[in-house]
Structures are given as structure tokens and as C-alpha cells.
Design an enzyme around this catalytic site. Structure first.
Site, short mmCIF file in Angstrom:
data_model
loop_
_atom_site.label_atom_id
_atom_site.label_comp_id
_atom_site.label_asym_id
_atom_site.label_seq_id
_atom_site.Cartn_x
_atom_site.Cartn_y
_atom_site.Cartn_z
CG HIS A 1 -23.11 -13.38 81.67
ND1 HIS A 1 -22.72 -14.84 82.31
CD2 HIS A 1 -24.01 -12.89 82.72
CE1 HIS A 1 -23.18 -14.93 83.30
NE2 HIS A 1 -24.18 -13.89 83.74
NE ARG A 2 -15.37 -11.86 79.68
CZ ARG A 2 -14.03 -11.40 79.21
NH1 ARG A 2 -13.17 -12.39 79.39
NH2 ARG A 2 -13.87 -10.36 78.65
CG ASP A 3 -20.40 -18.51 84.81
OD1 ASP A 3 -20.15 -19.80 84.08
OD2 ASP A 3 -20.14 -18.49 86.00
CB VAL A 4 -24.70 -17.79 79.44
CG1 VAL A 4 -25.99 -18.21 79.51
CG2 VAL A 4 -24.26 -16.32 79.33
CG ASN B 1 -24.49 -17.72 86.66
OD1 ASN B 1 -24.85 -17.89 87.84
ND2 ASN B 1 -23.55 -17.78 86.15
#
Length: 74
Positions: A49-52, A56
Site C-alpha cells: 500500500h505505502r500510504d496508510v 485512506n
């Protein structure tokens, strides 16, 4: 791989915290469990994912916290 998601109402965890303030521990635990299950499934498929972050995280049910869904894998 492709990720296909259902259409969700526009309510995020960030919106909820801004409106209600800090959430009770039981609610946070339920949200975290759902997110970790989703991340585990994504990681098992080789997807990161890299953008929790709270903006989001969306919810399936509008009346309560419902089931948390992690969005924005792009």
C-alpha cells in the site's frame, strides 16, 4: 494485478475523527483488525500500500463505524 473495489460512501476515518474526536479503544481495535486483514491479503498477493493514513480508510456502513476498508492503492 488489478484491484477492483466497491463504491463506498465518502466518509473517511479522518472525517470521523475530525467530527467526533478521539475514538474509543474498542472501535480503534475493530478498525485496526479490519485494516490489518486487508493489508495481509494485499501483501499475500504481492501488493504493497505505502500510504496508510486516516484519509485512506473508508467505511462500508454509514450509521456506525462499520467495516473499515483501505483505499488508494494507486
Amino acid at each position: 494485478p488489478w484491484i477492483v473495489m466497491e463504491r463506498l460512501p465518502g466518509r473517511t476515518l479522518a472525517d470521523m475523527v475530525a467530527r467526533r474526536g478521539p475514538l474509543p479503544a474498542e472501535e480503534v481495535t475493530a478498525i485496526a483488525d479490519a485494516l490489518l486483514a486487508g493489508l495481509a491479503a494485499a501483501h499475500a498477493a504481492g501488493i504493497l500500500h505505502r500510504d496508510v493514513k486516516p484519509s485512506n480508510v473508508m467505511f462500508r456502513e454509514a450509521a456506525t463505524c462499520g467495516r473499515a476498508v483501505l483505499v488508494d492503492f494507486g
